[in-house]
Motif scaffolding. Structure first.
Motif, short mmCIF file in Angstrom:
data_model
loop_
_atom_site.label_atom_id
_atom_site.label_comp_id
_atom_site.label_asym_id
_atom_site.label_seq_id
_atom_site.Cartn_x
_atom_site.Cartn_y
_atom_site.Cartn_z
N LYS A 141 0.81 -1.21 0.00
CA LYS A 141 0.00 0.00 0.00
C LYS A 141 0.85 1.27 0.00
O LYS A 141 0.58 2.22 -0.76
CB LYS A 141 -0.92 -0.01 1.21
CG LYS A 141 -1.93 1.13 1.25
CD LYS A 141 -2.86 0.97 2.44
CE LYS A 141 -3.92 2.06 2.45
NZ LYS A 141 -4.86 1.89 3.59
N SER A 142 1.88 1.30 0.83
CA SER A 142 2.72 2.51 0.93
C SER A 142 3.45 2.78 -0.39
O SER A 142 3.61 3.94 -0.80
CB SER A 142 3.73 2.37 2.07
OG SER A 142 4.60 1.28 1.85
N GLU A 143 3.87 1.72 -1.07
CA GLU A 143 4.57 1.89 -2.35
C GLU A 143 3.63 2.44 -3.42
O GLU A 143 4.03 3.27 -4.25
CB GLU A 143 5.14 0.55 -2.81
CG GLU A 143 6.31 0.06 -1.96
CD GLU A 143 6.77 -1.33 -2.36
OE1 GLU A 143 7.98 -1.60 -2.27
OE2 GLU A 143 5.92 -2.15 -2.76
N ILE A 144 2.37 2.00 -3.38
CA ILE A 144 1.40 2.49 -4.35
C ILE A 144 1.12 3.98 -4.12
O ILE A 144 1.08 4.78 -5.06
CB ILE A 144 0.09 1.69 -4.26
CG1 ILE A 144 0.33 0.24 -4.67
CG2 ILE A 144 -1.00 2.31 -5.14
CD1 ILE A 144 -0.85 -0.68 -4.43
N ILE A 145 0.97 4.36 -2.85
CA ILE A 145 0.71 5.77 -2.54
C ILE A 145 1.90 6.64 -2.94
O ILE A 145 1.72 7.74 -3.50
CB ILE A 145 0.40 5.93 -1.04
CG1 ILE A 145 -0.97 5.31 -0.72
CG2 ILE A 145 0.42 7.40 -0.63
CD1 ILE A 145 -1.36 5.34 0.74
N GLU A 146 3.11 6.16 -2.71
CA GLU A 146 4.30 6.92 -3.11
C GLU A 146 4.37 7.06 -4.63
O GLU A 146 4.75 8.11 -5.15
CB GLU A 146 5.56 6.23 -2.59
CG GLU A 146 5.79 6.41 -1.10
CD GLU A 146 5.86 7.88 -0.70
OE1 GLU A 146 6.57 8.65 -1.39
OE2 GLU A 146 5.19 8.26 0.27
N ALA A 147 3.98 6.00 -5.34
CA ALA A 147 3.98 6.05 -6.81
C ALA A 147 2.95 7.06 -7.31
O ALA A 147 3.20 7.81 -8.27
CB ALA A 147 3.68 4.66 -7.38
N ILE A 148 1.80 7.11 -6.65
CA ILE A 148 0.76 8.07 -7.03
C ILE A 148 1.29 9.50 -6.86
O ILE A 148 1.14 10.35 -7.74
CB ILE A 148 -0.51 7.87 -6.17
CG1 ILE A 148 -1.20 6.56 -6.55
CG2 ILE A 148 -1.47 9.05 -6.34
CD1 ILE A 148 -2.37 6.20 -5.65
N LYS A 149 1.93 9.76 -5.73
CA LYS A 149 2.45 11.10 -5.46
C LYS A 149 3.53 11.49 -6.46
O LYS A 149 3.57 12.63 -6.95
CB LYS A 149 3.00 11.17 -4.03
CG LYS A 149 1.92 11.05 -2.95
CD LYS A 149 2.54 11.10 -1.56
CE LYS A 149 1.46 11.05 -0.49
NZ LYS A 149 2.04 11.07 0.88
N ARG A 150 4.41 10.55 -6.78
CA ARG A 150 5.50 10.84 -7.71
C ARG A 150 4.96 11.14 -9.11
O ARG A 150 5.38 12.13 -9.75
CB ARG A 150 6.47 9.66 -7.75
CG ARG A 150 7.57 9.79 -8.80
CD ARG A 150 8.62 8.72 -8.61
NE ARG A 150 8.05 7.39 -8.56
CZ ARG A 150 7.71 6.68 -9.64
NH1 ARG A 150 7.88 7.21 -10.85
NH2 ARG A 150 7.22 5.47 -9.53
N LEU A 151 4.03 10.32 -9.57
CA LEU A 151 3.48 10.52 -10.91
C LEU A 151 2.57 11.74 -10.97
O LEU A 151 2.45 12.37 -12.02
CB LEU A 151 2.73 9.26 -11.35
CG LEU A 151 3.62 8.03 -11.58
CD1 LEU A 151 2.77 6.80 -11.85
CD2 LEU A 151 4.57 8.28 -12.74
N ALA A 152 1.93 12.07 -9.85
CA ALA A 152 1.09 13.26 -9.82
C ALA A 152 1.94 14.52 -10.02
O ALA A 152 1.53 15.45 -10.72
CB ALA A 152 0.33 13.34 -8.49
N LYS A 153 3.12 14.55 -9.43
CA LYS A 153 4.01 15.70 -9.59
C LYS A 153 4.44 15.85 -11.05
O LYS A 153 4.62 16.96 -11.55
CB LYS A 153 5.23 15.54 -8.69
CG LYS A 153 4.92 15.69 -7.21
CD LYS A 153 6.18 15.52 -6.37
CE LYS A 153 5.85 15.68 -4.88
NZ LYS A 153 7.05 15.48 -4.03
#
Length: 238
Positions: free
Chosen positions: A3-15
């Motif tokens: 879950k934490s890796e998915i959330i981090e990926a979302i934040k990175r791609l959102a930027k």
């Protein structure tokens, strides 16, 4: 991915995307994430994952209710003056972004079950006689003998829980269905309650409609304790 890796990926791609929440397809393509990594273990809707990561969900990622899907199908049938083909559902979704994606209709379990649901909806609404006529033999008062005999046999509408999410579906054998799902999803389900009925599709449709606002993908729902209690009050409907 956890879950934490998915959330981090979302934040990175959102930027990288102007601070807009990325779609699940983009995250899958860029990170190798699988749908099974997040659904239904952590979230029922991708929009819920975006919210937890701090981003507004894409409005078109919001699940359509069964009623909205049927109304969209009825609207297209009226425009065509006949029942739509699968390719026409695809084309309409491409031309009109407010129209559900053709894959959303798959939740009914195939074309025949979709048409059965459309028929029940139209029979319950007095201003839908024109669509009843398009449905032909599925119209009012023309249920076949085979259909009537099938309805006599009882089945079950079940409520199962996997993780923090619940599934509402129908089956002729609750135990067999639970074993089937245990193979398909990461967290094996537990049967909370089953309603015996001679009209499984009708009872299932009722509960799907009642909890439409809490529906994720497929037949998975984010239910409260009170919702579960309400479901368990129904014992046998024959």
């Amino acid at each position: 991915m956890d879950k934490s890796e998915i959330i981090e990926a979302i934040k990175r791609l959102a930027k990288e995307n102007g601070d807009k929440g990325p779609g699940s397809a983009l995250v899958q393509n860029r990170t190798g994430m699988r749908k099974a990594d997040w659904y239904p273990r952590h979230w029922l809707r991708w929009g819920d994952a975006l919210l937890e990561a701090g981003y507004a969900p894409n409005p078109f990622q919001t699940a359509f209710s069964d009623e909205r899907l049927i109304e969209s199908y009825v609207d297209l049938a009226r425009k065509l003056q006949r029942l739509p083909l699968s390719g026409e559902l695809r084309r309409r979704a491409s031309d009109d972004k407010a129209f559900p994606n053709h894959t959303a209709f798959a939740r009914f379990g195939g074309k025949e079950k979709l048409l059965d649901a459309v028929s029940r909806y139209c029979e319950a609404h007095a201003d839908h006689e024109d669509v009843v006529a398009l449905l032909g033999h599925r119209g009012l008062g023309t249920t076949s003998r085979a259909d009537r005999e099938t309805r006599v046999a009882t089945g079950f509408v079940y409520l199962m829980k996997s993780g923090r999410h619940h599934k509402i579906g129908r089956t002729v054998s609750v135990g067999s269905r639970e074993r089937q799902l245990a193979i398909k999803i990461p967290i094996p389900p537990t049967t909370i309650h089953a309603i015996e009925t001679d009209d499984p599709s009708g009872v299932e449709a009722y509960w799907h409609g009642r909890f439409a606002e809490k529906r994720g993908e497929g037949e998975w729902f984010d239910l409260s304790a009170d919702d579960v209690k309400a479901f368990k009050r129904w014992k046998r409907i024959v």
